[in-house]
Scaffold this motif. Structure first.
Motif, PDB file in Angstrom:
ATOM      1  N   LEU A   1      11.955   8.693   8.602  1.00 10.89           N
ATOM      2  CA  LEU A   1      10.513   8.642   8.390  1.00 10.89           C
ATOM      3  C   LEU A   1      10.133   7.191   8.132  1.00 10.89           C
ATOM      4  O   LEU A   1      10.906   6.451   7.527  1.00 10.89           O
ATOM      5  N   GLY A   2       8.969   6.787   8.594  1.00  7.02           N
ATOM      6  CA  GLY A   2       8.511   5.432   8.333  1.00  7.02           C
ATOM      7  C   GLY A   2       7.050   5.404   7.953  1.00  7.02           C
ATOM      8  O   GLY A   2       6.248   6.196   8.471  1.00  7.02           O
ATOM      9  N   PHE A   3       6.697   4.522   7.033  1.00  9.25           N
ATOM     10  CA  PHE A   3       5.300   4.288   6.662  1.00  9.25           C
ATOM     11  C   PHE A   3       4.839   3.042   7.410  1.00  9.25           C
ATOM     12  O   PHE A   3       5.347   1.946   7.170  1.00  9.25           O
TER      13      PHE A   3
ATOM     14  N   ALA B   1       0.830  -1.208   0.000  1.00  2.68           N
ATOM     15  CA  ALA B   1       0.000   0.000   0.000  1.00  2.68           C
ATOM     16  C   ALA B   1       0.865   1.259   0.000  1.00  2.68           C
ATOM     17  O   ALA B   1       0.520   2.268  -0.625  1.00  2.68           O
ATOM     18  N   THR B   2       2.019   1.191   0.679  1.00  2.00           N
ATOM     19  CA  THR B   2       2.942   2.324   0.703  1.00  2.00           C
ATOM     20  C   THR B   2       3.469   2.622  -0.700  1.00  2.00           C
ATOM     21  O   THR B   2       3.494   3.784  -1.142  1.00  2.00           O
ATOM     22  N   ILE B   3       3.880   1.574  -1.396  1.00  2.00           N
ATOM     23  CA  ILE B   3       4.382   1.742  -2.765  1.00  2.00           C
ATOM     24  C   ILE B   3       3.284   2.313  -3.664  1.00  2.00           C
ATOM     25  O   ILE B   3       3.525   3.222  -4.477  1.00  2.00           O
TER      26      ILE B   3
ATOM     27  N   THR C   1      -5.947   8.549   2.351  1.00  3.64           N
ATOM     28  CA  THR C   1      -6.495   7.238   1.993  1.00  3.64           C
ATOM     29  C   THR C   1      -6.894   7.128   0.526  1.00  3.64           C
ATOM     30  O   THR C   1      -7.106   6.025   0.022  1.00  3.64           O
ATOM     31  N   SER C   2      -7.002   8.273  -0.173  1.00  2.00           N
ATOM     32  CA  SER C   2      -7.341   8.220  -1.602  1.00  2.00           C
ATOM     33  C   SER C   2      -6.160   7.761  -2.451  1.00  2.00           C
ATOM     34  O   SER C   2      -6.321   7.470  -3.637  1.00  2.00           O
ATOM     35  N   LEU C   3      -4.963   7.684  -1.831  1.00  2.00           N
ATOM     36  CA  LEU C   3      -3.754   7.326  -2.571  1.00  2.00           C
ATOM     37  C   LEU C   3      -3.526   5.816  -2.668  1.00  2.00           C
ATOM     38  O   LEU C   3      -2.661   5.373  -3.411  1.00  2.00           O
TER      39      LEU C   3
END
Length: 247
Positions: free
Chosen positions: A175-177, A138-140, A202-204
């Protein structure tokens, strides 16, 4: 002597009869203890052994015969694969929906949104391995949809699970996701929203729908079904919401 050995075997079987082994995605590690406590109020005789890890690695273990009777994954794809292979005996059902957040141990300007990854002060970014951890995938996705992935990918430090990514974030990265749920742990309470962390838009990224399945290993054990039903109950939902998941 034979009677003595038989007595030991029977006693041992009684001791271990009510213990269930459950595979749980690492992002749930922050809520699982409270879930266990609430479950024990209803079923005091059932003991629970939890194995935490990335959904991909847990799925590999399950496919190789690991003795888990229930799987709480971080997405729907891994449990769906197990169901299609007839290793899971129930179709995946969403038990919680997770969200991404970014975290920094130092105060940071989150008004820039995800573009903060390109800031010169950010040299290392912790993310979960997208090959095995749905939150990493999801991060990517969020970065690619924001057109910051190519410029940021050289900064990545990969954790094998979301909990390891949290560890990297607070020890080795700028920084961390991470899973938003981790921020509701008492150990993380000193990090402040919009100072140390913020929610990722959240739209990303596609909704992180987390799926639960019963597995073939535990199909003849009603204790697994009891825990499965509990996780889908209103009592459990209240705990998930408390830890930052959405309904």
């Amino acid at each position: 002597m034979k009677k003595f050995l038989l007595s030991i075997l029977l006693t041992t079987s009684v001791i271990f009869a009510d213990k269930i082994n459950i595979a749980v995605a690492a992002n749930v590690s922050y809520a699982i203890e409270e879930l266990k406590v609430e479950f024990k109020k209803i079923h005091p005789d059932i003991d629970i052994e939890i194995t935490l890890g990335s959904s991909g690695k847990l799925t590999a273990q399950i496919q190789n015969g690991a003795p888990y009777g229930l799987f709480m994954a971080a997405d729907m794809l891994y449990p769906e694969a197990l169901y299609n292979k007839k290793i899971a005996t129930t179709k995946p059902i969403v038990y919680a929906q997770g969200e991404l957040a970014y975290l920094s141990i130092k105060p940071i300007d989150f008004s820039k949104g995800i573009a903060i990854v390109n800031d010169n002060s950010i040299s290392k970014i912790a993310i979960a391995n997208p090959k095995t951890a749905p939150y990493g995938a999801a991060t990517i996705e969020a970065m690619k949809n924001s057109n910051v992935y190519e410029s940021a990918k050289s900064k990545f430090v990969f954790g094998e699970s979301i909990s390891q990514t949290v560890s990297y974030t607070i020890t080795a990265a700028d920084l961390g996701f991470i899973a938003k749920s981790s921020l509701y742990s008492p150990k993380m309470a000193h990090y402040k929203e919009n100072v140390n962390w913020a929610s990722v838009d959240t739209s990303l990224y596609a909704p992180i729908k987390q799926g639960i399945v019963l597995l073939k290993y535990g199909e003849n054990n009603s204790d697994y079904k009891a825990f499965y039903d509990f996780i889908l109950s209103d009592r459990a939902k209240k705990i998930f919401i408390k830890y930052g998941y959405t309904k």
